[in-house]
Every structure is written in structure tokens, then in C-alpha cells.
Design a protein around this motif. Structure first.
Motif, short mmCIF file in Angstrom:
data_model
loop_
_atom_site.label_atom_id
_atom_site.label_comp_id
_atom_site.label_asym_id
_atom_site.label_seq_id
_atom_site.Cartn_x
_atom_site.Cartn_y
_atom_site.Cartn_z
N GLY A 38 0.72 -1.07 0.13
CA GLY A 38 -0.20 -0.11 0.30
C GLY A 38 1.03 1.36 0.06
N PRO A 39 0.00 2.18 0.36
CA PRO A 39 1.08 3.69 0.46
C PRO A 39 2.36 3.61 1.27
CG PRO A 39 -1.42 4.12 0.30
CD PRO A 39 -1.03 2.76 0.50
N ILE A 40 3.24 4.20 1.17
CA ILE A 40 4.39 4.39 2.14
C ILE A 40 3.94 4.85 3.54
CG2 ILE A 40 6.47 5.25 2.78
CD1 ILE A 40 6.97 5.52 -0.07
N ARG A 41 4.06 3.95 4.53
CA ARG A 41 3.51 4.57 5.86
C ARG A 41 4.28 5.78 6.53
NH1 ARG A 41 4.30 -1.11 5.81
NH2 ARG A 41 2.46 -2.38 5.98
N ASP A 42 3.38 6.55 7.35
CA ASP A 42 3.93 7.84 7.76
C ASP A 42 4.52 8.92 6.71
OD1 ASP A 42 3.67 6.39 10.29
OD2 ASP A 42 5.66 5.56 10.13
N LEU A 43 3.95 8.70 5.69
CA LEU A 43 4.42 9.73 4.63
C LEU A 43 2.91 10.15 4.28
CD1 LEU A 43 6.65 11.02 2.77
CD2 LEU A 43 5.65 9.38 0.83
N PRO A 44 2.82 11.56 4.41
CA PRO A 44 1.48 12.44 4.16
C PRO A 44 0.91 12.29 2.55
CG PRO A 44 3.21 13.89 4.59
CD PRO A 44 3.77 12.57 4.95
N MET A 45 -0.18 12.21 2.56
CA MET A 45 -0.56 11.84 1.00
C MET A 45 -0.40 13.00 0.29
SD MET A 45 -1.24 8.68 0.81
CE MET A 45 -2.09 8.64 -0.82
N HIS A 46 -0.54 14.34 1.02
CA HIS A 46 -0.43 15.71 0.13
C HIS A 46 -0.21 16.53 1.15
CE1 HIS A 46 -4.30 17.05 1.58
NE2 HIS A 46 -4.58 15.86 1.52
N ALA A 47 0.49 17.72 0.77
CA ALA A 47 0.75 18.99 1.25
C ALA A 47 1.12 20.12 0.55
CB ALA A 47 2.15 18.48 2.29
N GLY A 48 0.99 21.34 1.07
CA GLY A 48 1.12 22.55 0.24
C GLY A 48 2.60 22.60 -0.20
N GLU A 49 2.95 23.41 -1.21
CA GLU A 49 4.31 23.59 -1.58
C GLU A 49 5.23 24.22 -0.72
OE1 GLU A 49 6.75 25.73 -5.40
OE2 GLU A 49 4.44 25.15 -5.72
N MET A 50 4.70 25.21 -0.31
CA MET A 50 5.50 25.85 0.94
C MET A 50 5.85 25.05 2.20
SD MET A 50 4.23 29.72 1.04
CE MET A 50 2.70 29.28 1.47
N ALA A 51 4.84 24.02 2.52
CA ALA A 51 5.08 23.32 3.52
C ALA A 51 6.13 22.22 3.23
CB ALA A 51 3.41 22.53 4.14
N VAL A 52 5.91 21.53 2.10
CA VAL A 52 6.94 20.78 1.63
C VAL A 52 8.14 21.52 1.52
CG1 VAL A 52 7.83 19.25 -0.39
CG2 VAL A 52 5.24 19.46 0.28
N GLU A 53 8.62 22.65 0.82
CA GLU A 53 9.82 23.15 0.93
C GLU A 53 10.37 23.37 2.33
OE1 GLU A 53 9.24 26.70 -1.10
OE2 GLU A 53 9.33 26.12 -3.21
N ALA A 54 9.41 23.96 3.13
CA ALA A 54 9.85 24.13 4.73
C ALA A 54 10.45 22.78 5.30
CB ALA A 54 8.85 24.62 5.37
N HIS A 55 9.69 21.60 5.08
CA HIS A 55 9.88 20.37 5.59
C HIS A 55 11.41 19.91 5.36
CE1 HIS A 55 9.69 16.47 7.37
NE2 HIS A 55 9.70 15.80 6.23
N MET A 56 11.34 19.99 3.77
CA MET A 56 12.84 19.63 3.11
C MET A 56 13.81 20.33 3.54
SD MET A 56 11.61 17.06 1.53
CE MET A 56 13.08 16.29 0.85
N LYS A 57 13.91 21.51 3.81
CA LYS A 57 14.92 22.54 4.30
C LYS A 57 15.18 21.98 5.71
CE LYS A 57 14.15 26.54 1.33
NZ LYS A 57 13.69 27.92 1.34
N LYS A 58 14.42 21.81 6.51
CA LYS A 58 14.69 21.11 7.95
C LYS A 58 15.42 19.87 7.94
CE LYS A 58 12.26 20.08 12.11
NZ LYS A 58 11.06 19.66 12.75
N LEU A 59 15.11 19.01 7.05
CA LEU A 59 15.89 17.86 6.88
C LEU A 59 17.40 17.95 6.17
CD1 LEU A 59 12.93 15.48 5.10
CD2 LEU A 59 13.92 15.44 7.34
N ALA A 60 17.31 19.06 5.38
CA ALA A 60 18.62 19.22 4.70
C ALA A 60 19.81 19.84 6.00
CB ALA A 60 18.39 20.23 3.32
N ARG A 61 19.01 20.53 6.75
CA ARG A 61 19.84 21.02 7.84
C ARG A 61 20.53 19.83 8.66
NH1 ARG A 61 16.14 25.47 7.76
NH2 ARG A 61 14.88 24.42 9.50
N ASN A 62 20.03 18.81 8.74
CA ASN A 62 20.70 17.57 9.44
C ASN A 62 22.08 17.25 8.53
OD1 ASN A 62 18.78 17.56 11.49
ND2 ASN A 62 17.48 16.48 10.08
N ASN A 63 22.13 17.71 7.40
CA ASN A 63 23.44 17.17 6.64
C ASN A 63 24.51 17.70 7.08
OD1 ASN A 63 21.62 15.32 4.92
ND2 ASN A 63 21.35 16.83 3.53
#
Length: 452
Positions: A38-63
Motif C-alpha cells: 500500500g502507500p508508504i507508511r507515515d508519509l502524508p498523502m499531500h501537502a502544500g508546496e510551501m510546507a513541503v519546501e520548509a520540511h525539506m529544508k529542515k531535513l537538509a539542515r541535518n546534513n
């Protein structure tokens, strides 16, 4: 909006034609535990573009980027300075493609750079001819083994213990389907390479001997005797170069009579980039050119006598009959090859030699400093910019502790060879022009603290 070009009836007709009752039958070879139900667990089915950008930037800061801390990782992937002009050049509209051009009348710029790439690789490797690149060094290594089998009509390849274990793993994976016999062992913590053992293993059933230069422990050896013994049994010598900058300082494999030379071109023009994309290098003697996988760009003249560039040779299954093809996985890495060529062109022969000597000089200084630490000995009698330290305890936990301190101390051999307890004390350290004296001293002090 999803693009769905087929109707349900279209799919049923296609399944009926191939004799499958459902799409699921097409994936029976994939282990059930590896399939999603089925769909990947714990992954939201949809989100707004700005929300996705903010989330990805937060993840990138861990690199952590390679330049953020003292960096001594190597073992097939190296941190070198890439001039900003390389990135500028590869983004020009004439060149920006990751693929080989099929229409020479509109792709002269890309074809010319690939032609020059081939020239640079051939000169670097000391061979007659090189192709327009391959995926990466490991698959290029396997393609060389298969090429040797086609030439010799034999299926036994002798792999040096100094060959990168990831390259060995790729070769073993592919050999399952070709039934090639691969003779290989793990290395030993010895200053000498396994050249003498390889000589004893060459016989009339051998298709090729595969030797890394410098090898996984950083050791550099003369391959001339191996070439002579292999040729006396009508076998081929394949040299693997994972650090092409080294060839600005040490003898080219072709000058030691290697028949096929392959390698990884990431060091020149291509950053580390979390492991890819990389670019495979492949060259050989002229007499074997028609057995070489990949594509060759050639120089010609048009109807008006003007110089032009074309695809001259392309022995892959998309272009010729499948049973006559040399490979079906030899798509070239066009954009990375262009970056390699741009960097090499900016350096020139003199610049490459100076860069190589700077790498070696810095590595010698680092090796001398680190070898003075109690509990550490230097394995190598010879090396380019990478060497192996032997610690008096397992290197793996020390590497992890130093990583927590923002020091990337090197690659522990216990990580590369988890089943070989004798290698657990080995630490492969790479030093390039990007390594400062301060970085070396930081590493030295940290190791002294861990080994006290």
C-alpha cells in the motif's frame, strides 16, 4: 495530474498477450517482504508546496557537507576542489544533457567534448583508445571482465585482493548470470601487494587478472610482471584506477602493458554529491576496440570538407543485434564526462601534475604526523594520497566517536570487510589538496585522545 496513457482494457490486452493474469505477476521475482502492500507508511498523502519546501529544508539542515569538518574519507570517492567555472560550463545550453546525442547535426558541441574526453582518458591511462564514458567505476570494471571473456573465450577472472570490495561485489552479482568464475580474497594488512600470489594463480584457463592501482589500501606497485605472465598465458591484464589524479604522479597502467584500463572519474570535475552520479572511465588497446562496450565519438569531415564529430562506434543492444552487442548497460554519463573534461582542460597536463604532487606532499606530511602517535603504525611503503594506518584496537568505534566530534577520520577496513576480523584495526586515510595542516593536527590530537 497523473498521466495515464493506457485504459484498463489496454492493460488487460497487454497482459493477455504476454500470458499474465495480473500486473502483480510481473513482480514475482521481487521478494514479497521487499514489496509494498500500500502507500508508504507515515508519509502524508499531500501537502502544500510551501510546507513541503520548509520540511525539506529542515531535513537538509541535518546534513554535513564534506567541507564542514576535517575530512579524510576516500576509498574510491575523493574530495577535490572543483573550480566554479566547471559548473558554469556544464550548464550551458549546448552541453546540458546526461545522454549521448543521436543527431550529430544539432549536437556538435556535446560530441566534440566527448571526443576530447576520450582523448584525455586515453592519454591519462596510457592506452590507445577510450570510450565516451560509462556509469561508474564498478560497472566499468565488470564490463572489462566480460570483455576479456569475449576476447579470450575463457571464464576465469583472477581479482587482486587489493581491488575495492564494492567493485568485487558488483562483479560477483553480475557473474551469477554469466557463470564466470571469479577468484578473489580479502587483503591482508601487509605493506606488500599480492602480486606474487597473482602470478601463481594465472594459468591457461585465466581470461584476465584485475588489479587496482593504487589499491584499496593505497599501495602502489609495478604491474609489468603481471602483464608479462598474463600475456604468456594469452590472458589480459585489467587495471582499475579509482583515483585518476594519481596518474599525474605515477606511471600510467598502459605504460606497464595493461590491456584494458577502467576507473572512476569522480575525482575530476564531479563532487561527492552523497554518492552520485559518478562517471566510469574505460580504455583499451587499439586491437580490442571492437570488443569495447559503450560508444566512441569520432572526428570526420562533412560534404564541404569541414571538421565534424559523430558517433563512430556503438556496439550496444539498442544499436545492433542483441546477440552481437557488447553490453546493454553501457549508457554514457554525458554530463559528468563533460565536467571531467572541463576540469581536465582547466588544469592541463602541467596543472594535473602539480595537483598530483600537491596531493602526495600533503599525504606524506599527514602520514608522518599520524604514524608518530602511540598505538598507530603506517602500513604503506608507497602511496599516492591515500594510506592505511594500523591501530592497536578496532578502528570502527574510533571512527564513529570522531564522527560525533565532527571529524571524518577515514574509512575503517572493518566497515569494508565486516567478516574479516584481521582487518578490523585498519584505517584508510585520504588526504587531498583540500586538507589543511590544521585538519591533520585536529585528527592527530583526536586519535591521540582515543588511543591514550
Amino acid at each position: 495530474m497523473r498521466y495515464l496513457p493506457l485504459t484498463p482494457n489496454d492493460r488487460q490486452d497487454m497482459l493477455a498477450t504476454i500470458g499474465a493474469s495480473s500486473i502483480d505477476e510481473l513482480f514475482v521475482d521481487v521478494p514479497e517482504e521487499a514489496r509494498l502492500d500500500g502507500p508508504i507508511r507515515d508519509l502524508p498523502m499531500h501537502a502544500g508546496e510551501m510546507a513541503v519546501e520548509a520540511h525539506m529544508k529542515k531535513l537538509a539542515r541535518n546534513n554535513s557537507a564534506a567541507g564542514d569538518m576535517p575530512f579524510f574519507l576516500g576509498a574510491g570517492a575523493y574530495r577535490h576542489h572543483v573550480p566554479a567555472s566547471v559548473d558554469h560550463i556544464i550548464q550551458r545550453g549546448e552541453f546540458l544533457t546526461a545522454y549521448t546525442p543521436y543527431q550529430p547535426e544539432i549536437a556538435q558541441g556535446t560530441l566534440q567534448t566527448l571526443f576530447e574526453f576520450q582523448t584525455q582518458v586515453a592519454r591519462l591511462f596510457g592506452v590507445d583508445v577510450a570510450n565516451a564514458s560509462m556509469y561508474d567505476g564498478s560497472t566499468a570494471c565488470w564490463e572489462a571482465i566480460v570483455m576479456a571473456r569475449r576476447i579470450t573465450k575463457r571464464g576465469k577472472a583472477v581479482l587482486s585482493s587489493g581491488l575495492h570490495p564494492h567493485y568485487v561485489s558488483v562483479a560477483k552479482t553480475m557473474a551469477r548470470f554469466t557463470k564466470d568464475q571469479l577468484v578473489s580474497e580479502a587483503p591482508t594488512l601487509d605493506a606488500a601487494t599480492d602480486g606474487a600470489d597473482l602470478l601463481d594463480q594465472i594459468d591457461d584457463d585465466t581470461s584476465c587478472v584485475v588489479v587496482q592501482y593504487p589499491d584499496i589500501l593505497g599501495r602502489v606497485s609495478d604491474m609489468s610482471a603481471l602483464a608479462e605472465k598474463a600475456h604468456s598465458h594469452k590472458a589480459l591484464l585489467i587495471a582499475v584506477v579509482t583515483e585518476p589524479v594519481a596518474l599525474g604522479a605515477i606511471k600510467a597502467p598502459g605504460q606497464m602493458d595493461a590491456d584494458i584500463v577502467v576507473g572512476e572519474g569522480q575525482s575530476l570535475g564531479v563532487g561527492l554529491q552523497f554518492g552520485g552520479p559518478y562517471v566510469g572511465l574505460f580504455g583499451c588497446k587499439q586491437k580490442y576496440v571492437r570488443q569495447m562496450p559503450g560508444r566512441l565519438c569520432g572526428e570526420t569531415v562533412d560534404a564541404e570538407g569541414k571538421r565534424g564529430f559523430v558517433l563512430t562506434l556503438s556496439t550496444r543492444e539498442q544499436h545492433i543485434r542483441r546477440e552481437k552487442a557488447t553490453s546493454n548497460i553501457c549508457t554514457n554519463s554525458g554530463l559528468c564526462a563533460l565536467a571531467f573534461t572541463a576540469h581536465m582542460t582547466l588544469l592541463g597536463e602541467k596543472g594535473l601534475r602539480e595537483l598530483a604532487m600537491l596531493n602526495h606532499k600533503k599525504a606524506v606530511v599527514a602520514a608522518d604526523r599520524l604514524a608518530k602517535i602511540n598505538g598507530i603504525s603506517l602500513l604503506n611503503e608507497s602511496f599516492f594520497n591515500e594510506f592505511t594506518l594500523v591501530l592497536d584496537k578496532d578502528a570502527r568505534p574510533i571512527v564513529r566517536k570522531l564522527a560525533d566530534q565532527k571529524i571524518l577520520a577515514g574509512v575503517s577496513l572493518g566497515r569494508l570487510y565486516p567478516d574479516e576480523n584481521d582487518l578490523a584495526h585498519g584505517l584508510v586515510v585520504a588526504v587531498t589538496e583540500t586538507t589543511s595542516d590544521e585538519d591533520v593536527e585536529t585528527l592527530a590530537l583526536a586519535l591521540e585522545g582515543e588511543l591514550a
